[in-house]
Design a protein around this motif. Structure first.
Motif, PDB file in Angstrom:
ATOM      1  N   SER A  28       0.791  -1.201   0.041  1.00  0.00           N
ATOM      2  CA  SER A  28      -0.032  -0.068  -0.116  1.00  0.00           C
ATOM      3  C   SER A  28       0.822   1.109  -0.120  1.00  0.00           C
ATOM      4  O   SER A  28       1.546   1.490   0.819  1.00  0.00           O
ATOM      5  N   LEU A  29       0.522   1.916  -0.929  1.00  0.00           N
ATOM      6  CA  LEU A  29       1.377   3.291  -1.085  1.00  0.00           C
ATOM      7  C   LEU A  29       0.475   4.501  -1.401  1.00  0.00           C
ATOM      8  O   LEU A  29      -0.711   4.155  -1.331  1.00  0.00           O
ATOM      9  N   THR A  30       0.843   5.485  -1.483  1.00  0.00           N
ATOM     10  CA  THR A  30      -0.084   7.002  -1.644  1.00  0.00           C
ATOM     11  C   THR A  30      -0.202   7.409  -3.128  1.00  0.00           C
ATOM     12  O   THR A  30       1.061   7.424  -3.476  1.00  0.00           O
ATOM     13  N   ASP A  31      -1.108   7.412  -3.764  1.00  0.00           N
ATOM     14  CA  ASP A  31      -1.321   8.002  -5.142  1.00  0.00           C
ATOM     15  C   ASP A  31      -1.279   9.197  -5.082  1.00  0.00           C
ATOM     16  O   ASP A  31      -1.008  10.268  -4.209  1.00  0.00           O
ATOM     17  N   GLN A  32      -1.231   9.869  -6.685  1.00  0.00           N
ATOM     18  CA  GLN A  32      -1.212  11.239  -6.820  1.00  0.00           C
ATOM     19  C   GLN A  32      -2.268  12.106  -6.231  1.00  0.00           C
ATOM     20  O   GLN A  32      -2.161  13.267  -6.430  1.00  0.00           O
ATOM     21  N   ASN A  33      -3.586  11.341  -5.955  1.00  0.00           N
ATOM     22  CA  ASN A  33      -4.458  12.336  -5.317  1.00  0.00           C
ATOM     23  C   ASN A  33      -4.437  12.068  -3.710  1.00  0.00           C
ATOM     24  O   ASN A  33      -5.472  12.471  -3.120  1.00  0.00           O
ATOM     25  N   SER A  34      -3.545  11.516  -3.088  1.00  0.00           N
ATOM     26  CA  SER A  34      -3.031  11.572  -1.572  1.00  0.00           C
ATOM     27  C   SER A  34      -3.936  10.757  -1.110  1.00  0.00           C
ATOM     28  O   SER A  34      -4.164  10.761   0.140  1.00  0.00           O
ATOM     29  N   LYS A  35      -4.466   9.393  -1.954  1.00  0.00           N
ATOM     30  CA  LYS A  35      -5.081   8.437  -1.074  1.00  0.00           C
ATOM     31  C   LYS A  35      -4.305   7.288  -1.238  1.00  0.00           C
ATOM     32  O   LYS A  35      -3.326   7.019  -2.069  1.00  0.00           O
ATOM     33  N   PRO A  78      10.580   9.316  -3.270  1.00  0.00           N
ATOM     34  CA  PRO A  78       9.745   9.963  -2.430  1.00  0.00           C
ATOM     35  C   PRO A  78       9.964  11.432  -1.959  1.00  0.00           C
ATOM     36  O   PRO A  78       8.759  11.880  -1.365  1.00  0.00           O
ATOM     37  N   LYS A  79      11.003  11.774  -1.624  1.00  0.00           N
ATOM     38  CA  LYS A  79      11.478  12.882  -0.880  1.00  0.00           C
ATOM     39  C   LYS A  79      10.692  14.155  -1.871  1.00  0.00           C
ATOM     40  O   LYS A  79      10.162  15.019  -1.273  1.00  0.00           O
ATOM     41  N   ARG A  80      10.892  14.131  -3.065  1.00  0.00           N
ATOM     42  CA  ARG A  80      10.592  15.231  -4.068  1.00  0.00           C
ATOM     43  C   ARG A  80       9.381  14.925  -4.533  1.00  0.00           C
ATOM     44  O   ARG A  80       8.649  15.708  -5.153  1.00  0.00           O
ATOM     45  N   ASP A  81       9.260  13.583  -5.117  1.00  0.00           N
ATOM     46  CA  ASP A  81       7.830  13.192  -5.739  1.00  0.00           C
ATOM     47  C   ASP A  81       6.828  13.025  -4.678  1.00  0.00           C
ATOM     48  O   ASP A  81       6.358  11.864  -4.431  1.00  0.00           O
ATOM     49  N   THR A  82       6.266  13.919  -4.163  1.00  0.00           N
ATOM     50  CA  THR A  82       5.201  14.332  -3.340  1.00  0.00           C
ATOM     51  C   THR A  82       3.702  13.670  -4.375  1.00  0.00           C
ATOM     52  O   THR A  82       3.984  13.762  -5.397  1.00  0.00           O
ATOM     53  N   PRO A  83       2.847  13.605  -3.445  1.00  0.00           N
ATOM     54  CA  PRO A  83       1.423  13.213  -4.250  1.00  0.00           C
ATOM     55  C   PRO A  83       1.232  14.509  -5.273  1.00  0.00           C
ATOM     56  O   PRO A  83       0.932  14.139  -6.431  1.00  0.00           O
ATOM     57  N   GLU A  84       1.341  15.709  -5.018  1.00  0.00           N
ATOM     58  CA  GLU A  84       1.006  16.862  -5.558  1.00  0.00           C
ATOM     59  C   GLU A  84       2.154  16.666  -6.887  1.00  0.00           C
ATOM     60  O   GLU A  84       1.753  17.260  -7.891  1.00  0.00           O
ATOM     61  N   ALA A  85       3.339  16.433  -6.850  1.00  0.00           N
ATOM     62  CA  ALA A  85       4.313  16.489  -7.762  1.00  0.00           C
ATOM     63  C   ALA A  85       4.147  15.311  -8.776  1.00  0.00           C
ATOM     64  O   ALA A  85       4.273  15.614  -9.889  1.00  0.00           O
ATOM     65  N   LEU A  86       3.495  14.227  -8.238  1.00  0.00           N
ATOM     66  CA  LEU A  86       3.063  13.156  -8.943  1.00  0.00           C
ATOM     67  C   LEU A  86       1.731  13.553  -9.856  1.00  0.00           C
ATOM     68  O   LEU A  86       1.861  12.972 -10.945  1.00  0.00           O
ATOM     69  N   LYS A  87       1.058  14.170  -9.275  1.00  0.00           N
ATOM     70  CA  LYS A  87      -0.221  14.501 -10.069  1.00  0.00           C
ATOM     71  C   LYS A  87       0.013  15.514 -11.114  1.00  0.00           C
ATOM     72  O   LYS A  87      -0.681  15.392 -12.344  1.00  0.00           O
ATOM     73  N   LYS A  88       0.935  16.421 -10.688  1.00  0.00           N
ATOM     74  CA  LYS A  88       1.294  17.420 -11.987  1.00  0.00           C
ATOM     75  C   LYS A  88       2.121  16.492 -13.151  1.00  0.00           C
ATOM     76  O   LYS A  88       1.694  16.543 -14.181  1.00  0.00           O
ATOM     77  N   TYR A  89       3.001  15.460 -12.876  1.00  0.00           N
ATOM     78  CA  TYR A  89       3.520  14.535 -13.636  1.00  0.00           C
ATOM     79  C   TYR A  89       2.582  13.806 -14.477  1.00  0.00           C
ATOM     80  O   TYR A  89       2.666  13.719 -15.698  1.00  0.00           O
ATOM     81  N   ALA A  90       1.525  13.083 -13.904  1.00  0.00           N
ATOM     82  CA  ALA A  90       0.521  12.373 -14.427  1.00  0.00           C
ATOM     83  C   ALA A  90      -0.376  13.414 -15.320  1.00  0.00           C
ATOM     84  O   ALA A  90      -0.573  12.721 -16.644  1.00  0.00           O
ATOM     85  N   GLN A  91      -0.559  14.545 -14.966  1.00  0.00           N
ATOM     86  CA  GLN A  91      -1.369  15.458 -16.031  1.00  0.00           C
ATOM     87  C   GLN A  91      -0.524  15.710 -17.175  1.00  0.00           C
ATOM     88  O   GLN A  91      -1.021  15.731 -18.366  1.00  0.00           O
ATOM     89  N   THR A 117      -1.955   4.852 -12.288  1.00  0.00           N
ATOM     90  CA  THR A 117      -1.912   5.609 -10.855  1.00  0.00           C
ATOM     91  C   THR A 117      -0.113   5.611 -10.626  1.00  0.00           C
ATOM     92  O   THR A 117       0.485   4.533 -10.972  1.00  0.00           O
ATOM     93  N   PHE A 118       0.096   6.939 -10.236  1.00  0.00           N
ATOM     94  CA  PHE A 118       1.449   7.154  -9.701  1.00  0.00           C
ATOM     95  C   PHE A 118       1.487   7.031  -8.113  1.00  0.00           C
ATOM     96  O   PHE A 118       0.650   7.753  -7.409  1.00  0.00           O
ATOM     97  N   MET A 119       2.426   6.483  -7.728  1.00  0.00           N
ATOM     98  CA  MET A 119       2.457   6.153  -6.389  1.00  0.00           C
ATOM     99  C   MET A 119       3.607   6.813  -5.483  1.00  0.00           C
ATOM    100  O   MET A 119       4.847   6.805  -6.076  1.00  0.00           O
ATOM    101  N   THR A 120       3.692   7.149  -4.246  1.00  0.00           N
ATOM    102  CA  THR A 120       4.833   7.359  -3.491  1.00  0.00           C
ATOM    103  C   THR A 120       4.427   6.863  -2.059  1.00  0.00           C
ATOM    104  O   THR A 120       3.503   6.268  -1.898  1.00  0.00           O
ATOM    105  N   GLY A 121       5.312   6.918  -1.027  1.00  0.00           N
ATOM    106  CA  GLY A 121       5.393   6.641   0.119  1.00  0.00           C
ATOM    107  C   GLY A 121       6.626   7.166   1.055  1.00  0.00           C
ATOM    108  O   GLY A 121       7.602   7.891   0.387  1.00  0.00           O
ATOM    109  N   LYS A 122       6.632   6.512   2.108  1.00  0.00           N
ATOM    110  CA  LYS A 122       8.042   6.551   2.939  1.00  0.00           C
ATOM    111  C   LYS A 122       9.069   6.121   2.162  1.00  0.00           C
ATOM    112  O   LYS A 122       8.950   4.812   1.378  1.00  0.00           O
TER     113      LYS A 122
END
Length: 192
Positions: free
Chosen positions: A34-41, A101-114, A124-129
């Motif tokens: 389980s990780l966090t997606d580009q929508n912070s879910k 994951p330090k720089r690729d926050t959900p917000e950064a991933l959302k922008k990249y996904a767009q 789905t783009f994912m990040t986490g610890k």
């Protein structure tokens, strides 16, 4: 320079010990993560149960055109091909996991996904610890390290069948979108 040589030595040893570089073997069940997606879910691999899942690893600030940017383009082309196949529609999911994951926050991933395809519901783009990302990456034999702010890594694209088992692990970026789309199409036609 010494760190680079040590990292290269470590990757060589891993490659010689296991030619695929994979901790998981073909046919093995992929453990849920389980990780966090580009929508912070929070999103788990099990959320895509019954679908064929492509899992890749990249990072949004990758400076090497032949690595992450090329991977993203190939995944986009693969998705486009599969969207034309009636039997594959709704039967597959692309999951791209950041190695930064330090720089690729959900917000950064959302922008990249767009920038890839903002309407894509099956990408789905994912990040986490860092420890969570490392644990997932190691399942697929991904080796990475940071040198002067740049992440160097090997390339892996995993295909997980509808039963959650590792079906294929592509190394490098030499695979072709049509090849992967055909495999996904065939796996999508199998019963879960």
């Amino acid at each position: 320079m010494r760190k680079v040589l040590l990292a290269l030595l470590a990757m060589t040893i891993c490659a010689l010990a296991d030619p695929t570089g994979s901790t998981l073997k073909i046919g093995q069940k992929v453990p849920d993560f389980s990780l966090t997606d580009q929508n912070s879910k929070k999103v788990a691999l099990s959320d895509f149960k019954g679908k064929v899942v492509l899992v890749t690893f990249l990072y949004t600030q990758c400076p090497y055109p032949e690595k992450c940017p090329m991977l993203a383009q190939k995944l986009g082309k693969t998705r486009d091909l599969l969207d034309q196949v009636e039997s594959a529609k709704g039967q597959f999911q692309v999951v791209s996991i950041t190695l930064d994951p330090k720089r690729d926050t959900p917000e950064a991933l959302k922008k990249y996904a767009q920038g890839q395809d903002e309407d894509a519901t099956n990408w789905t783009f994912m990040t986490g610890k860092a420890s969570e990302v490392n644990k997932v990456a190691s399942l697929f034999g991904v080796i990475y390290y940071t040198e002067k702010g740049v992440i160097d890594h090997n390339m892996r694209t995993a295909v997980i069948d509808r039963k959650g088992k590792l079906s294929k692990l592509f190394t490098g970026n030499d695979w072709k979108p049509g090849e992967v789309a055909a495999l996904v199409r065939d796996l999508a036609s199998e019963s879960p």
